[in-house]
Design an enzyme around this catalytic site. Structure first.
Site, mmCIF file in Angstrom:
data_model
loop_
_atom_site.group_PDB
_atom_site.id
_atom_site.type_symbol
_atom_site.label_atom_id
_atom_site.label_comp_id
_atom_site.label_asym_id
_atom_site.label_seq_id
_atom_site.Cartn_x
_atom_site.Cartn_y
_atom_site.Cartn_z
ATOM 1 N N SER A 1 43.655 63.669 -26.919
ATOM 2 C CA SER A 1 42.125 63.941 -26.871
ATOM 3 C C SER A 1 42.110 64.632 -28.299
ATOM 4 O O SER A 1 42.871 65.552 -28.717
ATOM 5 C CB SER A 1 41.778 64.871 -25.696
ATOM 6 O OG SER A 1 42.286 66.117 -25.915
ATOM 7 N N ASP A 2 40.740 64.913 -28.851
ATOM 8 C CA ASP A 2 40.275 65.693 -29.712
ATOM 9 C C ASP A 2 40.493 66.924 -28.859
ATOM 10 O O ASP A 2 40.314 67.206 -27.659
ATOM 11 C CB ASP A 2 38.819 65.436 -29.995
ATOM 12 C CG ASP A 2 38.628 66.197 -31.391
ATOM 13 O OD1 ASP A 2 39.462 66.953 -31.992
ATOM 14 O OD2 ASP A 2 37.571 65.494 -32.336
ATOM 15 N N TRP A 3 40.460 68.198 -29.657
ATOM 16 C CA TRP A 3 40.735 69.494 -29.030
ATOM 17 C C TRP A 3 39.671 69.873 -28.281
ATOM 18 O O TRP A 3 38.540 70.147 -28.719
ATOM 19 C CB TRP A 3 41.016 70.545 -30.372
ATOM 20 C CG TRP A 3 42.457 70.530 -30.521
ATOM 21 C CD1 TRP A 3 43.124 71.603 -30.721
ATOM 22 C CD2 TRP A 3 43.521 69.463 -30.771
ATOM 23 N NE1 TRP A 3 44.583 71.613 -30.966
ATOM 24 C CE2 TRP A 3 44.741 70.299 -30.908
ATOM 25 C CE3 TRP A 3 43.429 68.101 -30.505
ATOM 26 C CZ2 TRP A 3 45.839 69.448 -31.203
ATOM 27 C CZ3 TRP A 3 44.514 67.482 -30.792
ATOM 28 C CH2 TRP A 3 45.606 68.198 -31.120
#
Length: 822
Positions: free
Chosen positions: A238-240
């Protein structure tokens, strides 16, 4: 030989898979679920029982930060991705990737969070500089080279942001409504090409939704398209802070939820499996992909890494300089204003000439050991006798993180005032995310951070000091407290205010040039100042005394009038181009346009260097002798600029995206309406749109077209031959010096009902030749160039018929053509 290598690779893959399966079989549900959630900001949990070390990730794409965002561990800073794409050279991108793998290994990093291959849908995109191009084919070619280079060094990549993360406004929540055809032909296309040609070990899914489903839960695009159709076998991270649902994410194909330790995976995922909400086999598939990545990078015991013989060591500074000069795009050069004569006196003008902006803001930021500004580069090349400098106009009147003239460090204390540790700061910006803290410091013990040091002013007058961030601050200058107060988050404030918010002036202090004073900014930590990501984020900001702009411009004019040539460096600022927000307009900030006009009126040999990562409007472009686009040129940018301006090297770049006025741009909307952003333009973005229905758009034409770029020699296109799908182009260097040409091939359908672009880039190749020499390039037209996505059948459709194969120097400078039938 090729067959032997393929067999060897297959056997090695099989051997790694066997180790992965054996390791997976030893894990219980709790350990599996724990492995899929971040241990901290940048790493995954180690599992010693199966011989698994902790996997470490780090931001890119122009440098490798490592796990500590600090100047104590400097990084090579390469030119921006727009610059790398402007070189139109896959091998150069491959070399850049190999260097970054070298940097990653040095910093103990296993996976680089790059490259960004989202498209330049609109010139207003705030993160435009971090992506390559408006064209999916060029993006795919450069991204493929980059991934191949990084992974040749045994380091993984995560191609991002999958998919349609093309703007920053409401990026966490926006639902991008994209038609299936545009999604396939444009936005998915670079990812598909990179998966096919570079076999990346990772993909990063975006914050946004696509057609009603958030990307971290997008079962169709991740499981069916990415993994099913394309055969991607890497891990999906995932993106953060993008993952929002335990069951939704794991069922949607998300393998790793970052950052940790607070994550939707871990204990929550283990409980979902035990409760029957998630099948154990689904959990196993995700864990298998993470273990496969660990095996590939060499941190799973018993598994031989993919790369056992590392590439030869690369000189980072030399490569940074080479990429910069080869990326510079010379878009105008009247009467051979460039290169400058070696004995010419030069007036260098502009704030960005002295204080260069070499990289963009946000997660792409790294701290190089040094930066060569244009003033540094030209002083070294010309000497002080031939070079004069004038400020001319400052692009910003806003306070910025304390930098030039400051020597700063951060002192960390506990609640009793005891010093826990210290860290050096390259500027007044403190960005400690996760465990990115000075040695000996923990979040549990940390009660305050004090930025302390000295400041030696470059000019006399009223200096402004201030803060950026949330919470309490005590600011002292020269032993005197000048501010003691707090900044609190308003009810409608952006949660990332500490990262991207506006700086606030707290005091003005009169200081004398060259006289050093002590400075301090004390920041107690409390709940009010807590950032949305675990960490400590605030800035000590400063602004030099502001002189009357008209006086500064007048001084620049006088300097220009007394020189053989004037070089004006204009630039954007971090408040114009950065992650976290989109651009309101494309104008140069401050009085820079006025400066250029005034200097050009005083000196007919005025060269303007544009220091921006993405397009800006150049209303004076026809009034100056030359315009050179330098992008964000990396740490060696000033040296590369001297090389090019003085003719030691040729500017090698071609435009990877169209430059024009915002009022004429085909796509400008980046702000959602009721949470949705409709991609109503379909497949018509960038040059595809500029090239279409010009009359309907009141004759709007760009300032500089896609593919445009001048060198220091001339080229004659002698022949074009098409045999099947192989295009052979012969060119001759008809100028007086050696040079490099980028031969561009466009495909134009003879019959077009308006639903297809008038033409599109189908291939390109670089060629070098000396004066009078001829050279030949062969370009293979990909099958996909002749296909469109059929929304009714939900498949690719080959479009037979007649096409004109056009070869030339840019989208509009097409020199030769041949009609083919397929």
């Amino acid at each position: 030989m090729a067959g032997t290598r393929d067999t060897g690779a297959t056997q090695a893959d099989q051997a790694r898979e066997a180790v992965v399966e054996a390791a997976l079989g030893k894990l219980d549900t709790a350990d599996k679920a724990r492995l899929l959630g971040g241990r901290d900001m940048w790493s995954l949990h180690a599992l010693p029982g199966i011989g698994l070390a902790s996997l470490v990730m780090s931001d890119g794409p122009i440098g490798v930060r490592g796990t500590r965002w600090t100047a104590d561990d400097p990084s090579i800073a390469l030119p921006s991705p727009t610059a790398l794409a402007a070189a139109w050279d896959q091998d150069l991108a491959r070399r850049a990737g190999a260097l970054l793998a070298q940097e990653a290994r040095r910093k103990g990093v296993h996976v680089l969070l790059a490259p960004t291959v989202n498209l330049h849908r609109s010139p207003r995109g705030g993160r435009h500089f971090e992506a390559y191009s408006e064209d999916p084919y060029l993006t795919g070619v450069i991204g493929t080279g980059y991934v191949q280079g990084v992974q040749s060094g045994g380091v993984g990549t995560t191609v991002k942001h999958f998919v349609a993360n093309d703007a920053e406004t409401d990026r966490f929540t926006v639902d991008n409504k994209v038609g299936a055809r545009a999604l396939r032909e444009l936005y998915l296309a670079p990812f598909e090409a990179i998966v096919a040609n570079a076999r990346p070990w990772g993909i990063m899914t975006a914050y946004n939704q696509v057609n009603g489903v958030t990307m971290t839960e997008h079962r169709y695009l991740v499981n069916e398209v990415l993994r099913g159709e394309w055969g991607f076998d890497g891990y999906n991270v995932s993106d953060w802070m993008a993952a929002r649902s335990t069951t939704g994410a794991i069922e949607g194909g998300l393998d790793v939820a970052m950052p940790g330790p607070r994550t939707v995976y871990g204990d929550a995922l283990a409980e979902a499996v035990r409760a029957g909400q998630v099948e154990e086999s689904t959990l196993d598939e995700a864990v298998r992909r993470v273990l496969r990545l660990a095996a590939r990078v060499g941190i799973l015991e018993g598994a031989e890494p993919v790369v056992t013989e590392l590439p030869a060591e690369i000189d980072g500074e030399a490569l940074a300089r080479e990429i910069a000069r080869r990326a510079f795009v010379l878009v105008r050069n009247e009467n051979e204003a460039l290169p400058l004569p070696p004995t010419a006196s030069v007036a260098l003008i502009g704030a960005a000439a002295r204080d260069a902006r070499v990289l963009g803001g946000g997660s792409a930021t790294v701290f190089p050991a040094h930066v060569v500004s244009p003033l540094d580069g030209l002083t070294a090349a010309l000497g002080e006798d031939l070079l004069t400098y004038a400020l001319g106009a400052d692009p910003s009147d806003e306070l910025a993180p304390a930098d030039k003239g400051f020597e700063l460090r951060a002192v960390c204390r506990d609640a009793d005032g005891n010093v826990l540790g210290e860290g050096n700061l390259p500027s007044g910006q403190v960005q400690w995310i996760g465990d990115d803290l000075p040695e000996g410091v923990t979040h549990e013990a940390l009660a305050s951070v004090e930025v302390v040091g000295t400041f030696t002013p470059r000019v006399s007058g009223e200096h402004s000091f201030g803060t950026r961030g949330l919470g309490a601050f005590t600011l002292s200058v020269d032993g005197e407290v000048v501010f003691d107060g707090s900044e609190v988050m308003g009810p409608e404030s952006d949660p990332f205010e500490a990262f991207f918010g506006s700086p606030v002036e707290r005091a003005k202090v009169h200081l004398t040039k060259g006289e050093t004073v002590e400075v301090s900014l004390l920041h107690p930590l409390d709940e009010v100042s807590a950032a949305p990501l675990p960490g400590v984020v605030f800035s000590f900001v400063h602004l030099e005394p502001q002189r009357d702009p008209d006086e500064l411009i007048a001084e620049a004019v006088e300097a220009a009038r007394g020189a053989d040539a004037a070089v004006v460096v204009v630039a954007t600022t971090e408040r114009v181009e950065s992650e976290g927000f989109d651009r309101k307009d494309l104008r140069l900030p401050g009085r820079q346009d006025d400066l250029v006009r005034a200097v050009a009126a005083a000196n007919p040999r005025t060269v303007v260097v544009v220091n921006s990562g993405s397009p800006v409007e150049l209303p004076w472009r026809d009034d100056v002798a030359a315009v050179l686009l330098s992008w964000f040129p990396g740490q060696e940018g000033g040296a590369a600029l001297a090389d090019v301006l003085l003719g030691a090297e040729e500017p090698g770049g071609r435009l990877p995206t169209t430059w024009g006025a915002l009022a004429d741009a085909p796509v400008t909307e980046v702000t959602p309406s009721d949470g949705e952003l409709a991609y109503t333009e379909g497949v018509f973005i960038g040059y595809r749109a500029w090239d279409r229905d010009i009359e309907k758009r009141a004759g709007a034409t760009p300032a500089y077209v896609f593919g445009h770029g001048l060198g220091y020699t001339d080229w004659t296109y002698e022949s074009l031959v098409v045999e099947g799908t192989t295009v052979t182009v012969r060119v001759r260097n008809s100028g007086s010096r050696a040079g490099r040409e980028v031969v561009q091939v466009y495909l134009a359908p003879a019959a077009n009902d308006g639903n297809r672009p008038a033409r599109w880039l189908a291939g390109f190749a670089g060629v070098e030749a000396g004066p009078g020499e001829s050279a030949e390039v062969r370009i293979e037209l990909p099958r996909r160039a002749f296909e469109t996505w059929d929304e009714e059948s939900d498949s690719w459709a080959h479009q037979s018929g007649s096409y004109e194969v056009q070869a030339g120097r840019s989208l509009t400078d097409r020199r030769l053509s041949e009609t083919i039938t397929v």
